[in-house]
Write an enzyme that holds these catalytic residues in place. Sequence first.
Site, PDB file in Angstrom:
ATOM      1  N   ARG A   5      -0.388   5.177   4.572  1.00 46.06           N
ATOM      2  CA  ARG A   5       0.129   4.020   3.658  1.00 46.06           C
ATOM      3  C   ARG A   5       1.563   4.371   3.037  1.00 46.06           C
ATOM      4  O   ARG A   5       2.338   3.458   2.769  1.00 46.06           O
ATOM      5  CB  ARG A   5      -0.960   3.630   2.655  1.00 46.06           C
ATOM      6  CG  ARG A   5      -1.673   4.931   1.772  1.00 46.06           C
ATOM      7  CD  ARG A   5      -2.932   4.596   1.083  1.00 46.06           C
ATOM      8  NE  ARG A   5      -3.445   5.601   0.442  1.00 46.06           N
ATOM      9  CZ  ARG A   5      -3.557   5.873  -0.918  1.00 46.06           C
ATOM     10  NH1 ARG A   5      -3.059   4.829  -1.759  1.00 46.06           N
ATOM     11  NH2 ARG A   5      -4.317   6.709  -1.475  1.00 46.06           N
ATOM     12  N   SER A  32      -1.878   1.219  -4.254  1.00 36.80           N
ATOM     13  CA  SER A  32      -2.656   1.943  -3.581  1.00 36.80           C
ATOM     14  C   SER A  32      -2.200   1.483  -2.044  1.00 36.80           C
ATOM     15  O   SER A  32      -2.309   2.366  -1.006  1.00 36.80           O
ATOM     16  CB  SER A  32      -4.002   1.096  -3.518  1.00 36.80           C
ATOM     17  OG  SER A  32      -4.622   1.673  -4.749  1.00 36.80           O
ATOM     18  N   GLU A  53      -7.137 -13.091  -2.261  1.00 34.26           N
ATOM     19  CA  GLU A  53      -6.684 -12.618  -0.874  1.00 34.26           C
ATOM     20  C   GLU A  53      -6.681 -14.082   0.102  1.00 34.26           C
ATOM     21  O   GLU A  53      -5.827 -14.065   1.029  1.00 34.26           O
ATOM     22  CB  GLU A  53      -7.931 -11.973  -0.406  1.00 34.26           C
ATOM     23  CG  GLU A  53      -7.937 -10.296  -1.105  1.00 34.26           C
ATOM     24  CD  GLU A  53      -8.553 -10.421  -2.490  1.00 34.26           C
ATOM     25  OE1 GLU A  53      -9.241 -11.487  -2.622  1.00 34.26           O
ATOM     26  OE2 GLU A  53      -8.485  -9.303  -2.974  1.00 34.26           O
ATOM     27  N   PHE A  78     -10.925  -6.582   1.812  1.00 29.64           N
ATOM     28  CA  PHE A  78     -10.440  -7.761   1.133  1.00 29.64           C
ATOM     29  C   PHE A  78      -9.444  -8.394   1.943  1.00 29.64           C
ATOM     30  O   PHE A  78      -9.098  -9.828   1.810  1.00 29.64           O
ATOM     31  CB  PHE A  78     -10.018  -7.703  -0.084  1.00 29.64           C
ATOM     32  CG  PHE A  78     -11.135  -6.573  -1.228  1.00 29.64           C
ATOM     33  CD1 PHE A  78     -12.447  -7.188  -1.044  1.00 29.64           C
ATOM     34  CD2 PHE A  78     -10.743  -5.585  -1.808  1.00 29.64           C
ATOM     35  CE1 PHE A  78     -13.429  -6.368  -1.632  1.00 29.64           C
ATOM     36  CE2 PHE A  78     -11.678  -4.910  -2.218  1.00 29.64           C
ATOM     37  CZ  PHE A  78     -13.017  -5.188  -2.416  1.00 29.64           C
ATOM     38  N   HIS A 104      -7.197   1.486   3.358  1.00 23.55           N
ATOM     39  CA  HIS A 104      -8.775   1.818   2.720  1.00 23.55           C
ATOM     40  C   HIS A 104      -9.663   1.318   3.640  1.00 23.55           C
ATOM     41  O   HIS A 104     -10.688   0.829   3.246  1.00 23.55           O
ATOM     42  CB  HIS A 104      -8.731   1.339   1.292  1.00 23.55           C
ATOM     43  CG  HIS A 104      -8.000   1.945   0.256  1.00 23.55           C
ATOM     44  ND1 HIS A 104      -6.508   1.901   0.409  1.00 23.55           N
ATOM     45  CD2 HIS A 104      -8.205   2.992  -0.573  1.00 23.55           C
ATOM     46  CE1 HIS A 104      -6.240   2.642  -0.693  1.00 23.55           C
ATOM     47  NE2 HIS A 104      -7.052   3.164  -1.318  1.00 23.55           N
ATOM     48  N   ASP A 112     -15.958   4.743  -4.022  1.00 29.38           N
ATOM     49  CA  ASP A 112     -15.988   3.381  -4.039  1.00 29.38           C
ATOM     50  C   ASP A 112     -17.424   2.583  -3.654  1.00 29.38           C
ATOM     51  O   ASP A 112     -17.961   1.666  -3.872  1.00 29.38           O
ATOM     52  CB  ASP A 112     -14.862   2.497  -3.831  1.00 29.38           C
ATOM     53  CG  ASP A 112     -13.865   2.368  -4.862  1.00 29.38           C
ATOM     54  OD1 ASP A 112     -14.138   3.004  -5.973  1.00 29.38           O
ATOM     55  OD2 ASP A 112     -12.590   1.929  -4.989  1.00 29.38           O
ATOM     56  N   ARG A 162      -7.109   5.543   3.607  1.00 23.10           N
ATOM     57  CA  ARG A 162      -6.818   5.887   2.446  1.00 23.10           C
ATOM     58  C   ARG A 162      -6.262   7.332   2.215  1.00 23.10           C
ATOM     59  O   ARG A 162      -5.220   7.555   1.695  1.00 23.10           O
ATOM     60  CB  ARG A 162      -8.047   5.704   1.401  1.00 23.10           C
ATOM     61  CG  ARG A 162      -7.857   6.246  -0.112  1.00 23.10           C
ATOM     62  CD  ARG A 162      -9.184   6.288  -0.845  1.00 23.10           C
ATOM     63  NE  ARG A 162      -8.730   7.161  -2.140  1.00 23.10           N
ATOM     64  CZ  ARG A 162      -9.774   7.641  -2.711  1.00 23.10           C
ATOM     65  NH1 ARG A 162     -11.166   7.857  -2.244  1.00 23.10           N
ATOM     66  NH2 ARG A 162      -9.417   8.460  -3.908  1.00 23.10           N
TER      67      ARG A 162
HETATM   68  C1  LIG Z   1     -12.293  -9.495  -3.618  1.00 24.06           C
HETATM   69  C2  LIG Z   1     -11.760  -8.018  -4.490  1.00 24.06           C
HETATM   70  N1  LIG Z   1     -10.647  -7.952  -4.213  1.00 24.06           N
HETATM   71  C3  LIG Z   1      -9.670  -6.700  -4.921  1.00 24.06           C
HETATM   72  C4  LIG Z   1     -10.657  -5.908  -5.559  1.00 24.06           C
HETATM   73  C5  LIG Z   1     -10.033  -4.602  -6.050  1.00 24.06           C
HETATM   74  N2  LIG Z   1     -10.057  -4.593  -7.274  1.00 24.06           N
HETATM   75  C6  LIG Z   1     -10.989  -4.029  -8.286  1.00 24.06           C
HETATM   76  S1  LIG Z   1     -10.747  -4.211  -9.824  1.00 24.06           S
HETATM   77  C7  LIG Z   1      -9.288  -5.005  -9.591  1.00 24.06           C
HETATM   78  C8  LIG Z   1      -8.740  -5.783 -10.880  1.00 24.06           C
HETATM   79  C9  LIG Z   1      -9.715  -6.259 -11.835  1.00 24.06           C
HETATM   80  O1  LIG Z   1      -9.039  -6.767 -12.918  1.00 24.06           O
HETATM   81  P1  LIG Z   1     -10.046  -7.771 -14.044  1.00 24.06           P
HETATM   82  O2  LIG Z   1     -10.815  -8.433 -13.420  1.00 24.06           O
HETATM   83  O3  LIG Z   1      -9.108  -8.114 -15.192  1.00 24.06           O
HETATM   84  O4  LIG Z   1     -11.000  -6.399 -14.434  1.00 24.06           O
HETATM   85  P2  LIG Z   1     -10.722  -5.466 -15.946  1.00 24.06           P
HETATM   86  O5  LIG Z   1      -9.304  -5.580 -16.416  1.00 24.06           O
HETATM   87  O6  LIG Z   1     -11.787  -5.888 -16.750  1.00 24.06           O
HETATM   88  O7  LIG Z   1     -10.943  -4.046 -15.256  1.00 24.06           O
HETATM   89  C10 LIG Z   1      -9.186  -5.270  -8.345  1.00 24.06           C
HETATM   90  C11 LIG Z   1      -7.790  -5.832  -7.834  1.00 24.06           C
HETATM   91  C12 LIG Z   1     -12.085  -6.025  -5.579  1.00 24.06           C
HETATM   92  N3  LIG Z   1     -12.921  -5.136  -6.052  1.00 24.06           N
HETATM   93  N4  LIG Z   1     -12.488  -7.228  -4.747  1.00 24.06           N
END
Ligand SMILES: Cc1ncc(C[n+]2csc(CCOP(=O)(O)OP(=O)(O)O)c2C)c(N)n1
Lengths: 308, 270
Positions: A5, A32, A53, A78, A104, A112, A162
């Site tokens: 990456r 990432s 996405e 995703f 990843h 994860d 990753r």
């Molecule tokens: C469909 C999907 N896209 C991307 C991710 C990667 N991802 C995990 S947490 C996150 C950010 C989440 O932000 P938020 O909903 O505000 O959560 P918080 O601030 O409460 O941790 C992302 C992009 C995922 N888990 N699922």
Amino acid sequence: MAEMRTAYGQALVELGGENEDIVVLDADLSASTKTSMFREAFPHRHFNAGIAESNMMGMAAGLAASGKIPFASTFAMFGTARPYEVIRNLICHPNLNVKIACTHAGVTVGEDGATHQAIEDIAIMRALPNMRIYVPADAAQTTALVKKAAQEKGPTYIRMVRSACKDVYEEGEPALTKAADVLKEGAHISLFACGIMVEKALSAADALKEKGIEAEVINVAQIKPLDEEVLIASAKKTGAVICCEEHSVIGGLSSAVAELLAQKHPVKMAFVGIDDRFGQSGKPDELLKEYQLTEIAIESKAQSLLNK
Amino acid sequence: MENLTSIAKTVRQDIVRMIASAGSGHPGGSLSGVEIAVALYFDIMNIDPKDVTKPDRDKFVLSKGHAAPLLYAVLGNRGYFDKAEFNNLRKFGAMLQGHPDMELVPGVEISTGSLGQGISAAVGMALAQKLDKSPARTFVLVGDGELEEGIVWEALMSAAHHKLDNFIVFVDYNGLQIDGRTEDVMNVGNIGAKFAAFDFDVIEVEDGNDLASVLAAARKACENKDGPTAVVCKTIKGKGVSFMEDKAGWHGKAPKEAETAQALAELEGR
Ligand SMILES: Cc1ncc(C[n+]2csc(CCOP(=O)(O)OP(=O)(O)O)c2C)c(N)n1
Ligand SMILES: [Mg+2]
């Protein structure tokens, strides 16, 4: 050892400097996927779609239809499964010039767990007409294939992992862009591998040699379209093929090769891949062992395929 | 109330400890939602940890599945399973996977981890409760970044369409996602107004890390008999650990040994 990456991020920066039409999209994972490197260099040509996405792929289609060359990145899970129908109908059917470059992939995502480990992405991308698929074996090959993809027209899926991986190639080798690269010649069995399994196939070939088995190792970095000539020639020579991939045995490299050889030159085959199961949490090495994605697994499948 | 405050403290410490021992995980979003999850599991919800499939139980869906340590800490402290499991978080073969798995963990109603999906399943659960003429409710916790997923709005539309007064969404409005501030990455705008436009009753909680405010809002939401309710809770990501608070960098990173010690001391009030 180097990260695919990071090589991807660097390649994007180089490409962006050469061509104003290169644009990059991400879905809240730019640190990432390393598209953050492109954002730092060309902030106005980097678009964060947020955690959306499907819309990212739709935007990429629109950008491509307007003459831009979009690279859309997120985790393989995703970026393929989630927006699948958008990729099919809005990118592949109209044959738009969108590069889907995902990181990843596979079980080496690690802790994860299952929801983040794409092990069927090659299968679903491969089922789409017009889609080209690259699975680099290391960082140097990532650089080469990302640059190649930018030159070509049409949809492409590039699959990265990753973790940092062992180097198979040196920077700038001409073989880097070969659809199927014969890394080692051998007369008894062919090992067709992609991604992180290439390096393991090479080690397995060394171990097999000590047991008197000469294995031919081919890096199949281009899963679609396959280099039929090279693969059939190897199958004809050895009469036995093992496909090695960090992916489900359903629909990926194994299936692609089986579909080819079943019609053009059937030989004995075995598959080193994930056996119709989901992933789970754990350290990458623990998972590779659990799913039998190891040089030892390749070795023992080779021996049993040859009845030795 | 005093009891809940001390539970919230324990839950925070368990979150920090389990992520530290795993060596990876998501502390920020786990810590921001502590008061919401504690209020629901220790006061509001009709549940029985000894009878996890009890008919007519209330259901909770962690749509922001990366906050698994929060859900695990609450379930463990509520007696759903042995807290010793915390030590195995994210390890090979563990019950406590990186993201919640309903087939492995008692009390997890649906597997999540891919953002936007939990809330959609929660609409289905609320619909099933109605079909079964059950008095039970379905509670969902979504992230503010998660609201960017289109499926979330499809789910909200269907909850309102079916007038699901048993469907209650808590938004963990901490203003951060992975790549930075939500308003910079992809602005979700006025969250309360958007839910209202989708025919939700909206309750705004000024301090979503204040147990009394969250409890009051949850009780009010339960009284709503007109349709679905959204409780938009302004929270602080990483709440309770000074160096994690309001920092995007602590979204998905485990504290090192010294950081863990400092975090636990701060949470203890030392
Ligand atoms: C469909 C999907 N896209 C991307 C991710 C990667 N991802 C995990 S947490 C996150 C950010 C989440 O932000 P938020 O909903 O505000 O959560 P918080 O601030 O409460 O941790 C992302 C992009 C995922 N888990 N699922
Ligand atoms: Mg957030």
